[in-house]
Design an enzyme around this catalytic site. Structure first.
Site, PDB file in Angstrom:
ATOM      1  N   GLY A  14       0.921  -1.171  -0.060  1.00 14.07           N
ATOM      2  CA  GLY A  14       0.012  -0.112   0.154  1.00 14.07           C
ATOM      3  C   GLY A  14       0.963   1.174  -0.154  1.00 14.07           C
ATOM      4  O   GLY A  14       0.319   2.264   0.382  1.00 14.07           O
ATOM      5  N   LEU A  91      -4.326  -6.638  -6.957  1.00 17.70           N
ATOM      6  CA  LEU A  91      -3.651  -7.354  -7.995  1.00 17.70           C
ATOM      7  C   LEU A  91      -4.696  -8.591  -8.465  1.00 17.70           C
ATOM      8  O   LEU A  91      -4.342  -9.307  -8.930  1.00 17.70           O
ATOM      9  CB  LEU A  91      -2.357  -7.966  -7.553  1.00 17.70           C
ATOM     10  CG  LEU A  91      -1.265  -7.035  -7.019  1.00 17.70           C
ATOM     11  CD1 LEU A  91      -0.141  -7.594  -6.573  1.00 17.70           C
ATOM     12  CD2 LEU A  91      -1.256  -6.057  -8.078  1.00 17.70           C
ATOM     13  N   HIS A 110      -0.542   1.301 -13.129  1.00 17.72           N
ATOM     14  CA  HIS A 110       0.174   0.179 -13.640  1.00 17.72           C
ATOM     15  C   HIS A 110       1.679   0.509 -13.840  1.00 17.72           C
ATOM     16  O   HIS A 110       1.971   1.528 -14.491  1.00 17.72           O
ATOM     17  CB  HIS A 110      -0.197  -0.135 -14.854  1.00 17.72           C
ATOM     18  CG  HIS A 110       0.402  -1.501 -15.462  1.00 17.72           C
ATOM     19  ND1 HIS A 110       0.160  -2.909 -14.896  1.00 17.72           N
ATOM     20  CD2 HIS A 110       1.232  -1.866 -16.409  1.00 17.72           C
ATOM     21  CE1 HIS A 110       0.843  -3.740 -15.510  1.00 17.72           C
ATOM     22  NE2 HIS A 110       1.694  -3.172 -16.642  1.00 17.72           N
ATOM     23  N   GLU A 181       4.962   6.442 -10.119  1.00 14.43           N
ATOM     24  CA  GLU A 181       3.785   6.370  -9.699  1.00 14.43           C
ATOM     25  C   GLU A 181       3.258   7.149  -8.386  1.00 14.43           C
ATOM     26  O   GLU A 181       2.131   7.585  -8.367  1.00 14.43           O
ATOM     27  CB  GLU A 181       3.753   4.832  -8.970  1.00 14.43           C
ATOM     28  CG  GLU A 181       4.130   3.746  -9.930  1.00 14.43           C
ATOM     29  CD  GLU A 181       4.015   2.373  -9.326  1.00 14.43           C
ATOM     30  OE1 GLU A 181       3.168   1.853  -8.573  1.00 14.43           O
ATOM     31  OE2 GLU A 181       5.065   1.548  -9.551  1.00 14.43           O
TER      32      GLU A 181
END
Ligand code: GAR
Length: 200
Positions: A14, A91, A110, A181
């Site tokens: 996380g 996932l 992704h 990300e």
């Protein structure tokens, strides 16, 4: 819409959830994070949510019966008036039947430059292993809307990251998280919140 509300779906550590939580009030200003759902019991992401005072729930996921997970998820999303779903290191693959109910309301991060190294079987470290094996010099991350095709929905944002000599899948994963990300996902969530808020 008054204040759009998001649910974040997770499966593991996380870190992407954490940056979303940390950027509330700064980058993320047009909506709120109301719920965190994990398909894995004891996922550390649930602890992160708990610490931030956000409702967090584990819903069992059986690959042979994904509809049971999805039915329970849908019930909870309705109960909590959720407008946006964020897949942040989630996932499992959501069924076409489920995602069709939330057009342009589900976003996913992704860890590659889609359409490279994406689709079924490409998740987590496997993506970086494949990139290193192919010998690409640039990789990165993509945030996209989720539709019925795994990693096939409209692209919202992408950022490139260099592959360096001596990289291992773990080293590359960390660099892609830090340089792409963790910036892209909160920014994309704010963009989606803002558009929803201004729309209705
Ligand atoms: C992240 O790198 C995310 O992009 C990836 O899993 C990791 C989860 O890390 N997602 C996928 O591969 C989806 N196909 P986190 O739990 O620390 O956010």
């Amino acid at each position: 819409m008054l204040t759009p509300r998001a649910a974040v779906l997770v499966s593991g550590g996380g870190t992407n959830l954490q940056v979303i939580l940390d950027k509330r009030g700064t980058v993320i200003k047009s909506g709120e994070v109301a719920l965190v759902v994990s398909n894995k019991p004891g996922a550390f992401a649930l602890e992160r949510a708990e610490k931030a005072g956000i409702e967090n729930v584990y819903i069992p996921y059986d690959r042979k019966k994904p509809e049971e997970f999805e039915q329970e998820l849908e019930r909870l999303l309705k109960l909590r008036s959720i407008d946006v779903i964020v897949l942040a290191g989630f996932l499992a693959i959501l069924s076409e039947n489920f995602v069709e109910k939330y057009p342009k309301r589900i976003i996913n991060i992704h860890p590659s430059l889609i359409p490279s190294f994406c689709g079924k079987g490409y998740y987590g470290l496997k993506v970086h292993e494949a990139a290193l094996e192919r010998g690409v010099k640039l990789t990165g991350a993509t945030v996209h809307f989720v539709n019925g095709i795994p990693d096939g929905g409209e692209i919202i944002a992408q950022r490139a990251v260099e592959v360096l000599p001596g990289d291992t899948p773990e080293k590359l994963q960390r660099r892609v998280m830090e340089q792409a990300e963790w910036e892209l996902l909160p920014e994309a969530l704010e963009k989606v919140f803002k558009e929803l808020k201004e729309k209705e």
